[in-house]
Design an enzyme around this catalytic site. Sequence first.
Site, PDB file in Angstrom:
ATOM      1  N   CYS A  72       0.862  -1.176   0.000  1.00 30.26           N
ATOM      2  CA  CYS A  72       0.000   0.000   0.000  1.00 30.26           C
ATOM      3  C   CYS A  72       0.905   1.235   0.000  1.00 30.26           C
ATOM      4  CB  CYS A  72      -0.904  -0.017   1.227  1.00 30.26           C
ATOM      5  SG  CYS A  72      -2.102   1.325   1.298  1.00 30.26           S
ATOM      6  N   CYS A 138     -22.552  24.435 -14.843  1.00 30.12           N
ATOM      7  CA  CYS A 138     -22.626  23.499 -13.722  1.00 30.12           C
ATOM      8  C   CYS A 138     -21.425  22.563 -13.726  1.00 30.12           C
ATOM      9  CB  CYS A 138     -23.923  22.703 -13.816  1.00 30.12           C
ATOM     10  SG  CYS A 138     -24.071  21.410 -12.570  1.00 30.12           S
TER      11      CYS A 138
END
Length: 237
Positions: A72, A138
């Site tokens: 990770c 938008c």
Amino acid sequence: MVTGEPLFSSLDKFDSGTGWPSFRRPVEEGRVVSRKDESHGMARVEVRSHAGDSHLGHLFDDGPEPSGLRYCINSASLRFVPLERLEAEGYGAYRVLFEGGERPAHAEAAADNACAAPRDEPAGCQATLETAILAGGCFWAWRSSCGRSRRRRNRGGYSGGTTPSPTYAEVSRGASGHAESVRIVFDPARLVRGSAGKWFFRMHDPTTRDRQGNDVGRQYRSAIFVTSEASARRPKR
């Protein structure tokens, strides 16, 4: 990546569902080392680079078979090198991995490819990503369109206003002076500013002042917010 050493290959990358870059294994043995990490009240295995001794992330045992390992890794500790740039940046020995060949035996990569360097010394590479902030209606529609391209990473927000930390309700009322915007992170080697500009003007009509379609208000105005001197320069025609 402080030293420029090769650490992981995209061939070993997998979607762990964690939101972190996850790998089954390092690109070759000896590139990373692990040690016990008991910080923050947890017992974990830290992963560090062998040559640079830099923190990379942590190692877990919930990865895919056959190893069951999950490296990770913090994205900030990695610099992605495209396949077509391997030779140019000193990693040509690793092309064989993408052609079905055997992994190289600890091939040496040019250390001057590091994006970080000791104090008072120049970095050995240039940033490969640029940022553009565009407004034209938008931001949900903008993000939807941006998402169709794998070469762009985007995030909606507000720019050009006068109040700090505006809320959606404030911007919608036109009370903060902000424009709904999208931040686009792109690779200029793949998407030149000229084509980005053409895409911007295809997305909306800049001649409709403070309006895009049914969305009316100053928050829906057309704008390009530059983030650097390079992005402010007009592209060559």
